[in-house]
Design a protein around this motif. Sequence first.
Motif, PDB file in Angstrom:
ATOM      1  N   LEU A  29       0.839  -1.206   0.000  1.00 23.42           N
ATOM      2  CA  LEU A  29       0.000   0.000   0.000  1.00 23.42           C
ATOM      3  C   LEU A  29       0.870   1.251   0.000  1.00 23.42           C
ATOM      4  CD1 LEU A  29      -2.822   1.437   0.423  1.00 23.42           C
ATOM      5  CD2 LEU A  29      -2.297   1.288   2.878  1.00 23.42           C
ATOM      6  N   ILE A  30       1.826   1.318   0.906  1.00 21.44           N
ATOM      7  CA  ILE A  30       2.684   2.498   1.030  1.00 21.44           C
ATOM      8  C   ILE A  30       3.593   2.640  -0.186  1.00 21.44           C
ATOM      9  CG2 ILE A  30       4.499   3.586   2.426  1.00 21.44           C
ATOM     10  CD1 ILE A  30       1.595   3.553   3.660  1.00 21.44           C
ATOM     11  N   ALA A  31       4.194   1.529  -0.632  1.00 25.78           N
ATOM     12  CA  ALA A  31       5.077   1.573  -1.800  1.00 25.78           C
ATOM     13  C   ALA A  31       4.330   1.991  -3.062  1.00 25.78           C
ATOM     14  CB  ALA A  31       5.735   0.206  -2.021  1.00 25.78           C
ATOM     15  N   GLY A  32       3.023   1.706  -3.115  1.00 23.40           N
ATOM     16  CA  GLY A  32       2.212   2.050  -4.276  1.00 23.40           C
ATOM     17  C   GLY A  32       1.621   3.451  -4.221  1.00 23.40           C
ATOM     18  N   GLY A  33       2.007   4.230  -3.238  1.00 22.00           N
ATOM     19  CA  GLY A  33       1.527   5.613  -3.169  1.00 22.00           C
ATOM     20  C   GLY A  33       0.664   5.920  -1.965  1.00 22.00           C
ATOM     21  N   GLY A  34       0.421   4.926  -1.122  1.00 22.16           N
ATOM     22  CA  GLY A  34      -0.355   5.175   0.098  1.00 22.16           C
ATOM     23  C   GLY A  34      -1.846   5.123  -0.157  1.00 22.16           C
ATOM     24  N   GLY A  35      -2.571   5.798   0.690  1.00 24.62           N
ATOM     25  CA  GLY A  35      -4.023   5.810   0.607  1.00 24.62           C
ATOM     26  C   GLY A  35      -4.631   5.082   1.787  1.00 24.62           C
ATOM     27  N   LYS A  36      -5.923   4.972   1.767  1.00 26.76           N
ATOM     28  CA  LYS A  36      -6.670   4.334   2.844  1.00 26.76           C
ATOM     29  C   LYS A  36      -7.346   3.071   2.322  1.00 26.76           C
ATOM     30  CE  LYS A  36      -5.859   7.207   6.192  1.00 26.76           C
ATOM     31  NZ  LYS A  36      -5.171   6.766   7.404  1.00 26.76           N
ATOM     32  N   LEU A  37      -7.468   2.090   3.204  1.00 23.95           N
ATOM     33  CA  LEU A  37      -8.115   0.827   2.854  1.00 23.95           C
ATOM     34  C   LEU A  37      -9.620   0.938   3.042  1.00 23.95           C
ATOM     35  CD1 LEU A  37      -5.657  -1.596   4.693  1.00 23.95           C
ATOM     36  CD2 LEU A  37      -5.675  -0.984   2.259  1.00 23.95           C
ATOM     37  N   SER A  38     -10.368   0.290   2.159  1.00 25.57           N
ATOM     38  CA  SER A  38     -11.829   0.288   2.296  1.00 25.57           C
ATOM     39  C   SER A  38     -12.382  -1.101   2.603  1.00 25.57           C
ATOM     40  CB  SER A  38     -12.501   0.848   1.038  1.00 25.57           C
ATOM     41  OG  SER A  38     -12.283  -0.005  -0.067  1.00 25.57           O
ATOM     42  N   ARG A  39     -11.820  -2.150   2.008  1.00 25.34           N
ATOM     43  CA  ARG A  39     -12.270  -3.526   2.211  1.00 25.34           C
ATOM     44  C   ARG A  39     -11.052  -4.409   2.399  1.00 25.34           C
ATOM     45  NH1 ARG A  39     -16.006  -0.895   2.729  1.00 25.34           N
ATOM     46  NH2 ARG A  39     -18.076  -1.031   1.835  1.00 25.34           N
ATOM     47  N   PHE A  40     -11.171  -5.416   3.284  1.00 25.92           N
ATOM     48  CA  PHE A  40     -10.028  -6.269   3.612  1.00 25.92           C
ATOM     49  C   PHE A  40     -10.490  -7.683   3.898  1.00 25.92           C
ATOM     50  CE2 PHE A  40      -7.459  -8.409   6.774  1.00 25.92           C
ATOM     51  CZ  PHE A  40      -6.179  -8.300   6.251  1.00 25.92           C
ATOM     52  N   VAL A  41      -9.689  -8.666   3.451  1.00 29.09           N
ATOM     53  CA  VAL A  41      -9.934 -10.071   3.768  1.00 29.09           C
ATOM     54  C   VAL A  41      -8.595 -10.780   3.955  1.00 29.09           C
ATOM     55  CG1 VAL A  41     -10.062 -10.871   1.378  1.00 29.09           C
ATOM     56  CG2 VAL A  41     -11.261 -12.130   3.144  1.00 29.09           C
ATOM     57  N   CYS A  42      -8.585 -11.733   4.863  1.00 29.13           N
ATOM     58  CA  CYS A  42      -7.393 -12.526   5.151  1.00 29.13           C
ATOM     59  C   CYS A  42      -7.808 -13.997   5.186  1.00 29.13           C
ATOM     60  CB  CYS A  42      -6.822 -12.091   6.500  1.00 29.13           C
ATOM     61  SG  CYS A  42      -5.210 -12.776   6.886  1.00 29.13           S
ATOM     62  N   VAL A  43      -7.030 -14.850   4.530  1.00 26.76           N
ATOM     63  CA  VAL A  43      -7.314 -16.286   4.526  1.00 26.76           C
ATOM     64  C   VAL A  43      -6.079 -17.041   4.994  1.00 26.76           C
ATOM     65  CG1 VAL A  43      -8.985 -16.092   2.638  1.00 26.76           C
ATOM     66  CG2 VAL A  43      -6.607 -16.672   2.123  1.00 26.76           C
ATOM     67  N   GLY A  44      -6.290 -18.244   5.504  1.00 26.87           N
ATOM     68  CA  GLY A  44      -5.159 -19.042   5.929  1.00 26.87           C
ATOM     69  C   GLY A  44      -5.504 -20.512   5.972  1.00 26.87           C
ATOM     70  N   GLY A  45      -4.463 -21.315   5.981  1.00 26.43           N
ATOM     71  CA  GLY A  45      -4.652 -22.751   6.087  1.00 26.43           C
ATOM     72  C   GLY A  45      -3.361 -23.495   5.851  1.00 26.43           C
ATOM     73  N   ASP A  46      -3.378 -24.747   6.206  1.00 22.46           N
ATOM     74  CA  ASP A  46      -2.239 -25.632   6.034  1.00 22.46           C
ATOM     75  C   ASP A  46      -1.796 -25.631   4.574  1.00 22.46           C
ATOM     76  OD1 ASP A  46      -1.280 -28.596   5.335  1.00 22.46           O
ATOM     77  OD2 ASP A  46      -0.811 -28.163   7.438  1.00 22.46           O
ATOM     78  N   GLU A  47      -0.513 -25.740   4.365  1.00 21.20           N
ATOM     79  CA  GLU A  47       0.019 -25.686   2.995  1.00 21.20           C
ATOM     80  C   GLU A  47      -0.487 -26.797   2.096  1.00 21.20           C
ATOM     81  OE1 GLU A  47       4.283 -28.002   3.621  1.00 21.20           O
ATOM     82  OE2 GLU A  47       4.247 -25.834   3.535  1.00 21.20           O
ATOM     83  N   HIS A  48      -1.023 -27.858   2.674  1.00 20.48           N
ATOM     84  CA  HIS A  48      -1.536 -28.964   1.865  1.00 20.48           C
ATOM     85  C   HIS A  48      -2.966 -28.740   1.384  1.00 20.48           C
ATOM     86  CE1 HIS A  48       1.809 -30.772   4.200  1.00 20.48           C
ATOM     87  NE2 HIS A  48       2.130 -31.143   2.975  1.00 20.48           N
TER      88      HIS A  48
END
Length: 148
Positions: A76-95
């Motif tokens: 975000l910062i490297a691309g010029g900054g700004g503010k976030l409006s929507r966010f999602v995070c996912v995770g799980g075992d590598e398999h």
Amino acid sequence: MTPSDRAPQAPTVPAEFRTLLAEAREIAERAYTPYSHFRVGAAALTADGRLVRGCNVENAGYGVTLCAECGLISELIAGGGGKLSRFVCVGGDEHLSRDARDVVMPCGRCRQLLSEHAGEGFVILTPEGPRSMDEVLPQAFGPADLAL
């Protein structure tokens, strides 16, 4: 089996998060996880419509490990900054297959990091559904709390 014996159903993903969910799952494939084997990907939209992503990067010195949200904020910062409006995070075992990775909550440190870059009306997709920043990090400490 009675209806009460069934496992709870995951919430339906709102349409506005479907693309972000796919992006987070895709970037999780690039995570560096030789120790935990738990891949995490994060994706967000900025207020001006840009997509930013990040994945976790582990380190043998565990405290030096970078969460996916750190990479996302760096982009975000490297691309010029700004503010976030929507966010999602996912995770799980590598398999797990990419499409099987579930929505996960950012840790407290990452919620704090996100709060500094969250724009007006910021919404995070949680395992229980969409939530505001105030709901996932009540009484957040921010720049206004500093005596500058």
